[in-house]
Design an enzyme around this catalytic site. Structure first.
Site, mmCIF file in Angstrom:
data_model
loop_
_atom_site.group_PDB
_atom_site.id
_atom_site.type_symbol
_atom_site.label_atom_id
_atom_site.label_comp_id
_atom_site.label_asym_id
_atom_site.label_seq_id
_atom_site.Cartn_x
_atom_site.Cartn_y
_atom_site.Cartn_z
ATOM 1 N N TYR A 55 0.839 -1.208 0.000
ATOM 2 C CA TYR A 55 0.000 0.000 0.000
ATOM 3 C C TYR A 55 0.876 1.262 0.000
ATOM 4 C CZ TYR A 55 -3.255 3.610 1.573
ATOM 5 O OH TYR A 55 -3.985 4.763 1.684
ATOM 6 N N ARG B 258 1.624 6.881 -6.661
ATOM 7 C CA ARG B 258 0.491 7.785 -6.926
ATOM 8 C C ARG B 258 0.926 9.233 -6.732
ATOM 9 N NH1 ARG B 258 -5.075 7.108 -3.556
ATOM 10 N NH2 ARG B 258 -3.608 7.007 -1.827
ATOM 11 N N TYR C 87 -1.451 13.216 6.701
ATOM 12 C CA TYR C 87 -1.112 12.180 7.686
ATOM 13 C C TYR C 87 0.367 12.285 8.046
ATOM 14 C CZ TYR C 87 -5.374 9.218 7.288
ATOM 15 O OH TYR C 87 -6.642 8.699 7.338
ATOM 16 N N ARG D 222 -11.828 13.367 1.552
ATOM 17 C CA ARG D 222 -12.805 12.501 2.237
ATOM 18 C C ARG D 222 -14.096 12.366 1.439
ATOM 19 N NH1 ARG D 222 -9.746 9.488 5.545
ATOM 20 N NH2 ARG D 222 -8.337 10.818 6.730
ATOM 21 N N GLU E 252 -14.442 -1.191 6.087
ATOM 22 C CA GLU E 252 -14.366 0.126 5.434
ATOM 23 C C GLU E 252 -15.631 0.279 4.592
ATOM 24 O OE1 GLU E 252 -10.558 1.355 3.757
ATOM 25 O OE2 GLU E 252 -11.591 2.047 1.960
HETATM 26 C C1 3EB Z 1 -7.561 6.206 5.641
HETATM 27 O O1 3EB Z 1 -8.129 7.146 6.178
HETATM 28 C C2 3EB Z 1 -8.378 5.000 5.277
HETATM 29 O O2 3EB Z 1 -5.306 5.464 -0.188
HETATM 30 O O3 3EB Z 1 -6.832 6.155 -1.584
HETATM 31 C C3 3EB Z 1 -9.486 5.298 2.517
HETATM 32 C C4 3EB Z 1 -9.774 5.845 1.277
HETATM 33 C C5 3EB Z 1 -8.203 4.875 2.772
HETATM 34 C C6 3EB Z 1 -8.789 5.969 0.304
HETATM 35 C C7 3EB Z 1 -6.464 5.727 -0.464
HETATM 36 C C8 3EB Z 1 -7.210 5.004 1.801
HETATM 37 C C9 3EB Z 1 -7.500 5.553 0.566
HETATM 38 O O4 3EB Z 1 -6.342 6.245 5.402
HETATM 39 C C10 3EB Z 1 -7.906 4.270 4.093
#
Ligand code: 3EB
Length: 349
Positions: free
Chosen positions: A155, A162, A216, A229, A336
């Site tokens: 991931y 990306r 993050y 989001r 999820e």
């Molecule tokens: C998160 O908050 C949850 O890497 O595109 C959710 C939606 C999540 C998209 C992405 C990852 C992605 O990190 C995981």
């Protein structure tokens, strides 16, 4: 179901899809790999995702429809179909065979890094060439998402590639980034990316309960996941809302480790917060939980009954929900949920 004009989403069985009208179909995703892939018309792009459909989910074709004329096209490995203001596209790349990692001497990137790079470059090139500059929503399915190779989790390899491509293509790295999901898929399946893009700019939403994913801290990887989001798009007569993959994360921390029921409730609280945000930002919008179409990813199939019970309690019996088995991008997350909804816009006279 058609709440308002413009783009809309149906979950239907393969049999229903084969007999349905397809002239207004923009694109399709199926979730049992090639097994359930309907071929109603060769010109419709179909993303074949290998995330097993869980028992009780009969409706495994995700059908995006648009009520304006559409035409199909192809660019390198991207298949797409578009109307005057919207484009659906998909690409599938098999690692190793189609995207061998660069030869010795070159930087040590994995085959997944290479596949992600090619998929994102081809997606961006398609949007540039076809003139749909605004990426609304991207779905990413990576085989073995939690497995380590080349010294890091797959991931995270995906996140690095990306981010590098979006940077090289001159796209936004914070704020104006699409809603997205990134899930695991079967080991032997290709990397599958499918997406929706528009000619007009949408509004990107963040969740007040969560740190933006693009901010993050480094503990989650050297390159942040780039997604918003949710995305809110104004279309003729209404609004479309695309909610990203949402999990039991508050701030940037995974909550309720090991507790499936509590994770499901926290996830629904996050989705409720996004609906409130959408309704606040778009005056006149009334998005509601029970009216969304939801796709639920379950890490452990044995958790399905308790997750279903929580969703039934929160959304009501009539809700449109499909359940898929998929690994989630953090090892400690068990569930999820992503969602989409359309609503008419009540504007003041
Ligand atoms: C998160 O908050 C949850 O890497 O595109 C959710 C939606 C999540 C998209 C992405 C990852 C992605 O990190 C995981």
């Amino acid at each position: 179901m058609r709440a308002s004009p413009g783009l809309h989403l149906d979950y239907v069985s393969p049999a229903e899809y084969r007999t349905a009208r397809w002239g207004d179909v923009l694109g399709v995703a199926t979730f049992n790999g090639a097994a359930d892939s309907p071929s109603a018309a060769a010109e419709i792009p179909v993303a074949q995702v290998s995330t097993p459909v869980l028992p009780g989910t009969g409706h495994v074709c995700e059908v995006w429809r648009c009520d304006t004329p559409a035409t199909s096209g192809r660019r390198e490995r991207v298949r797409f179909r578009s109307t005057a203001d919207m484009l659906f596209g998909c690409i599938a790349l098999t690692e190793a065979t189609e995207c061998p990692a660069p030869a010795a001497g070159a930087p040590q990137h994995s085959a997944l890094h290479e596949a992600t790079t090619q998929a994102y470059r081809q997606m961006c090139a398609t949007l540039d060439a076809e003139r749909y500059p605004h990426l609304l929503r991207v779905w990413n399915y990576l085989p073995d998402i939690n497995r380590d190779s080349h010294g890091t989790e797959r991931y995270r390899q995906f996140n690095s590639a990306r981010q590098q491509v979006l940077r090289e293509c001159g796209r936004a790295l914070t704020g104006n980034v699409p809603a997205a999901s990134a899930l695991g898929a079967a080991s032997d399946s290709p990397l599958v990316v499918y997406f929706l893009a528009a000619r007009t700019a949408p509004t990107f939403l963040e969740n007040p309960r969560q740190v933006s994913a693009y901010h993050y801290p480094r503990q989650y990887g050297s390159h942040s996941p780039l997604f918003s989001r949710a995305t809110l798009l104004r279309q003729s007569g209404g609004l479309a809302l695309f909610i990203s993959g949402t999990a039991s994360i508050v701030g940037h921390t995974s909550l309720h480790v090991g507790d499936t029921v509590a994770q499901t409730r926290e996830t629904l609280a996050n989705i409720e917060a996004l609906l409130a945000e959408a309704n606040r930002v778009a005056h006149g919008a009334r998005f509601e939980l029970g009216a969304l179409a939801c796709k639920v990813y379950v890490r452990r199939p044995a958790d399905l009954p308790v997750i279903k019970a929580e969703l039934a309690a929160a959304l009501g019996a009539g809700a449109r929900v499909i359940y898929l088995q998929a690994d989630i991008c953090r090892q400690d997350l068990l569930v999820e949920i992503e969602a989409a909804g359309m609503c008419p816009l009540h504007t003041a006279a």
